[in-house]
Scaffold this active site. Structure first.
Site, PDB file in Angstrom:
ATOM      1  N   ASN A  16      96.129  37.373  -1.178  1.00 33.72           N
ATOM      2  CA  ASN A  16      96.901  37.932  -2.181  1.00 33.72           C
ATOM      3  C   ASN A  16      96.285  39.111  -2.745  1.00 33.72           C
ATOM      4  O   ASN A  16      94.992  39.043  -3.227  1.00 33.72           O
ATOM      5  CB  ASN A  16      96.924  36.848  -3.577  1.00 33.72           C
ATOM      6  CG  ASN A  16      97.453  37.070  -4.466  1.00 33.72           C
ATOM      7  OD1 ASN A  16      97.636  38.281  -5.127  1.00 33.72           O
ATOM      8  ND2 ASN A  16      98.286  36.022  -5.194  1.00 33.72           N
ATOM      9  N   HIS A  19      95.260  41.818  -7.180  1.00 33.00           N
ATOM     10  CA  HIS A  19      94.201  42.250  -8.040  1.00 33.00           C
ATOM     11  C   HIS A  19      93.692  43.671  -7.465  1.00 33.00           C
ATOM     12  O   HIS A  19      92.943  44.409  -8.463  1.00 33.00           O
ATOM     13  CB  HIS A  19      93.065  41.505  -8.362  1.00 33.00           C
ATOM     14  CG  HIS A  19      93.587  40.180  -9.186  1.00 33.00           C
ATOM     15  ND1 HIS A  19      94.147  40.473 -10.554  1.00 33.00           N
ATOM     16  CD2 HIS A  19      93.802  39.021  -9.157  1.00 33.00           C
ATOM     17  CE1 HIS A  19      94.736  39.245 -10.955  1.00 33.00           C
ATOM     18  NE2 HIS A  19      94.615  38.469 -10.100  1.00 33.00           N
ATOM     19  N   HIS A  52     102.393  38.737  -6.106  1.00 33.21           N
ATOM     20  CA  HIS A  52     103.196  38.087  -7.267  1.00 33.21           C
ATOM     21  C   HIS A  52     103.744  39.417  -8.367  1.00 33.21           C
ATOM     22  O   HIS A  52     103.064  40.119  -8.871  1.00 33.21           O
ATOM     23  CB  HIS A  52     102.199  37.272  -8.206  1.00 33.21           C
ATOM     24  CG  HIS A  52     102.867  36.474  -9.207  1.00 33.21           C
ATOM     25  ND1 HIS A  52     102.104  35.481  -9.930  1.00 33.21           N
ATOM     26  CD2 HIS A  52     104.133  36.462  -9.945  1.00 33.21           C
ATOM     27  CE1 HIS A  52     102.775  35.204 -11.051  1.00 33.21           C
ATOM     28  NE2 HIS A  52     104.202  35.680 -10.803  1.00 33.21           N
ATOM     29  N   ARG A  54     105.229  39.911 -11.279  1.00 37.30           N
ATOM     30  CA  ARG A  54     105.552  39.345 -12.513  1.00 37.30           C
ATOM     31  C   ARG A  54     106.329  40.158 -13.388  1.00 37.30           C
ATOM     32  O   ARG A  54     106.569  41.304 -13.230  1.00 37.30           O
ATOM     33  CB  ARG A  54     104.047  39.270 -13.396  1.00 37.30           C
ATOM     34  CG  ARG A  54     103.116  38.323 -12.973  1.00 37.30           C
ATOM     35  CD  ARG A  54     101.838  38.260 -13.922  1.00 37.30           C
ATOM     36  NE  ARG A  54     101.026  37.244 -13.601  1.00 37.30           N
ATOM     37  CZ  ARG A  54     100.973  36.007 -14.492  1.00 37.30           C
ATOM     38  NH1 ARG A  54     102.046  35.820 -15.402  1.00 37.30           N
ATOM     39  NH2 ARG A  54     100.368  35.102 -14.000  1.00 37.30           N
ATOM     40  N   ARG A  58     102.271  43.537 -14.715  1.00 34.21           N
ATOM     41  CA  ARG A  58     100.845  43.892 -14.881  1.00 34.21           C
ATOM     42  C   ARG A  58      99.963  44.522 -13.869  1.00 34.21           C
ATOM     43  O   ARG A  58      99.069  44.835 -13.764  1.00 34.21           O
ATOM     44  CB  ARG A  58     100.113  42.718 -15.563  1.00 34.21           C
ATOM     45  CG  ARG A  58     100.011  41.424 -14.820  1.00 34.21           C
ATOM     46  CD  ARG A  58      99.165  40.596 -15.625  1.00 34.21           C
ATOM     47  NE  ARG A  58      99.902  39.658 -16.584  1.00 34.21           N
ATOM     48  CZ  ARG A  58      99.632  38.611 -16.943  1.00 34.21           C
ATOM     49  NH1 ARG A  58      98.407  37.973 -16.516  1.00 34.21           N
ATOM     50  NH2 ARG A  58     100.254  38.029 -17.952  1.00 34.21           N
ATOM     51  N   GLU A  79     105.651  35.911  -4.573  1.00 31.77           N
ATOM     52  CA  GLU A  79     105.324  34.813  -5.555  1.00 31.77           C
ATOM     53  C   GLU A  79     106.271  35.385  -6.962  1.00 31.77           C
ATOM     54  O   GLU A  79     106.157  36.533  -7.296  1.00 31.77           O
ATOM     55  CB  GLU A  79     104.047  34.561  -6.101  1.00 31.77           C
ATOM     56  CG  GLU A  79     103.007  34.115  -5.282  1.00 31.77           C
ATOM     57  CD  GLU A  79     101.657  34.043  -5.526  1.00 31.77           C
ATOM     58  OE1 GLU A  79     101.303  34.522  -7.022  1.00 31.77           O
ATOM     59  OE2 GLU A  79     100.816  33.486  -4.849  1.00 31.77           O
ATOM     60  N   THR A 110      98.286  32.115 -13.259  1.00 32.04           N
ATOM     61  CA  THR A 110      98.937  30.992 -13.249  1.00 32.04           C
ATOM     62  C   THR A 110      98.310  29.647 -13.624  1.00 32.04           C
ATOM     63  O   THR A 110      97.457  29.288 -12.592  1.00 32.04           O
ATOM     64  CB  THR A 110      99.707  31.012 -11.718  1.00 32.04           C
ATOM     65  OG1 THR A 110     100.271  32.170 -11.725  1.00 32.04           O
ATOM     66  CG2 THR A 110     100.886  29.995 -11.777  1.00 32.04           C
ATOM     67  N   GLU A 160     103.239  24.463  -2.290  1.00 36.60           N
ATOM     68  CA  GLU A 160     101.933  24.957  -2.474  1.00 36.60           C
ATOM     69  C   GLU A 160     100.995  24.224  -3.492  1.00 36.60           C
ATOM     70  O   GLU A 160     101.494  24.133  -4.651  1.00 36.60           O
ATOM     71  CB  GLU A 160     101.765  26.537  -2.491  1.00 36.60           C
ATOM     72  CG  GLU A 160     100.217  26.930  -2.872  1.00 36.60           C
ATOM     73  CD  GLU A 160     100.294  28.267  -2.550  1.00 36.60           C
ATOM     74  OE1 GLU A 160     101.237  29.038  -2.080  1.00 36.60           O
ATOM     75  OE2 GLU A 160      99.321  29.172  -3.163  1.00 36.60           O
ATOM     76  N   HIS A 203      94.574  28.934  -5.006  1.00 40.29           N
ATOM     77  CA  HIS A 203      94.464  29.368  -6.841  1.00 40.29           C
ATOM     78  C   HIS A 203      92.855  29.099  -6.796  1.00 40.29           C
ATOM     79  O   HIS A 203      92.515  27.518  -6.616  1.00 40.29           O
ATOM     80  CB  HIS A 203      95.223  28.522  -7.701  1.00 40.29           C
ATOM     81  CG  HIS A 203      95.225  29.331  -8.858  1.00 40.29           C
ATOM     82  ND1 HIS A 203      94.157  29.419  -9.798  1.00 40.29           N
ATOM     83  CD2 HIS A 203      96.322  30.208  -9.354  1.00 40.29           C
ATOM     84  CE1 HIS A 203      94.448  30.211 -10.768  1.00 40.29           C
ATOM     85  NE2 HIS A 203      95.630  30.693 -10.491  1.00 40.29           N
ATOM     86  N   GLY A 225      93.164  35.123  -3.230  1.00 35.58           N
ATOM     87  CA  GLY A 225      93.286  36.505  -3.814  1.00 35.58           C
ATOM     88  C   GLY A 225      92.094  37.084  -4.660  1.00 35.58           C
ATOM     89  O   GLY A 225      91.259  37.792  -4.132  1.00 35.58           O
TER      90      GLY A 225
END
Ligand code: PXP
Length: 261
Positions: A16, A19, A52, A54, A58, A79, A110, A160, A203, A225
């Site tokens: 992921n 970031h 992801h 969003r 962000r 995602e 999340t 997942e 996660h 990630g």
């Protein structure tokens, strides 16, 4: 370790890259480039890339998704929240897979799984339209059988399992909670796999928490990630991904190909 001679199935790693975009966005401009990170992740042993998009953009931007789809041949797992805007973007870009996640504007990440049971009526048409567009659909859920049943009944291909509570217990060194959470994840993986769902997990996974999850051969993919991007500050992205890949492969090899009970 099992005595079985059966070779355990490959455990896919989805990196992921959200970031990388978070750091870029702190200053605007284009550095560091999530696409460059994605290419490096694949070279270091990732099987696919997760991002992801969003609602508040962000981290990952629409342009990142354009670039990932047009310039990265590897599978992209997008995602997204179940909203009309995201559905349009997904159907336009046709990623390999979409993972439906709950999304709250104020959350840092999340925070929990999607409530597929309560959201059945809202989610079903989204799953159907994604499946009809030829996209594999994954539901990001807590280790709870009823959530797997609901995901299965609405036609999702994948679940997942949210590993956040287990990972927090590992960080806290809370042994009873680690063992309770691992048992929940183990049973959930076997249950969902028994329904015919492909099982992923992710996660909060780190070098310290990945092993027992990688041993569960009902799980075929991990999405990781934040820890990898954080570790990249100290040792570089290539090295953090190679080390995670090696830990996953070792744990999987030592599981001996046994399905979790
Ligand atoms: N899987 C899903 C569905 C997620 O939402 C996230 C976080 O974006 C991850 C995996 C990766 O979590 P982490 O960044 O903590 O490794």
């Amino acid at each position: 370790m099992s005595l079985s001679n059966e070779k355990p199935p490959h455990l896919r790693l989805g990196v992921n890259i959200d970031h990388v975009a978070t750091i870029r966005n702190a200053r605007g401009g284009g550095h560091p480039d999530p696409l460059k990170a994605a290419i490096m992740a694949i070279e270091a042993g990732a099987d696919g890339i997760t991002a992801h998009l969003r609602e508040d953009r962000r981290h990952i931007s629409d342009e990142d998704i354009d670039k990932l789809r047009s310039q990265l041949p590897s599978p992209l797992n997008l995602e997204m929240a179940a909203t009309v805007e995201m559905l349009d973007i997904a159907v336009r870009h046709k990623p390999h897979a979409c993972c439906l996640v709950p999304e709250k504007r104020q959350e840092l990440t999340t925070e929990g799984g999607l409530d597929v049971v309560a959201g059945h009526n809202h989610l079903t048409p989204y799953v159907k339209q994604l499946v009809d567009a030829g996209i594999r659909v994954s539901m990001f859920i807590d280790p709870d059988f009823s959530q797997a049943d609901a995901s299965h009944s609405m036609g999702a291909d994948v679940v997942e399992i949210h590993t956040g509570t287990y990972c927090e217990a590992v960080i806290a060194g809370d042994r009873p909670k680690i063992s309770t959470e691992l048992e929940r994840i183990t049973k959930m993986a076997a249950y969902a796999s028994g329904l015919g769902l492909e099982v992923h997990a992710g996660h909060g996974l780190t070098y310290g928490s990945v092993g027992p999850i990688a041993e569960l051969t009902d799980i075929v993919e991990l999405n990781i990630g934040h820890f990898l991007v954080g570790e990249a500050i100290f040792g570089g992205l290539d090295s953090s991904i190679r080390r995670m890949r090696a830990l996953m492969d070792k744990a999987r090899a030592e599981s001996g190909g046994q399905k979790s009970a």
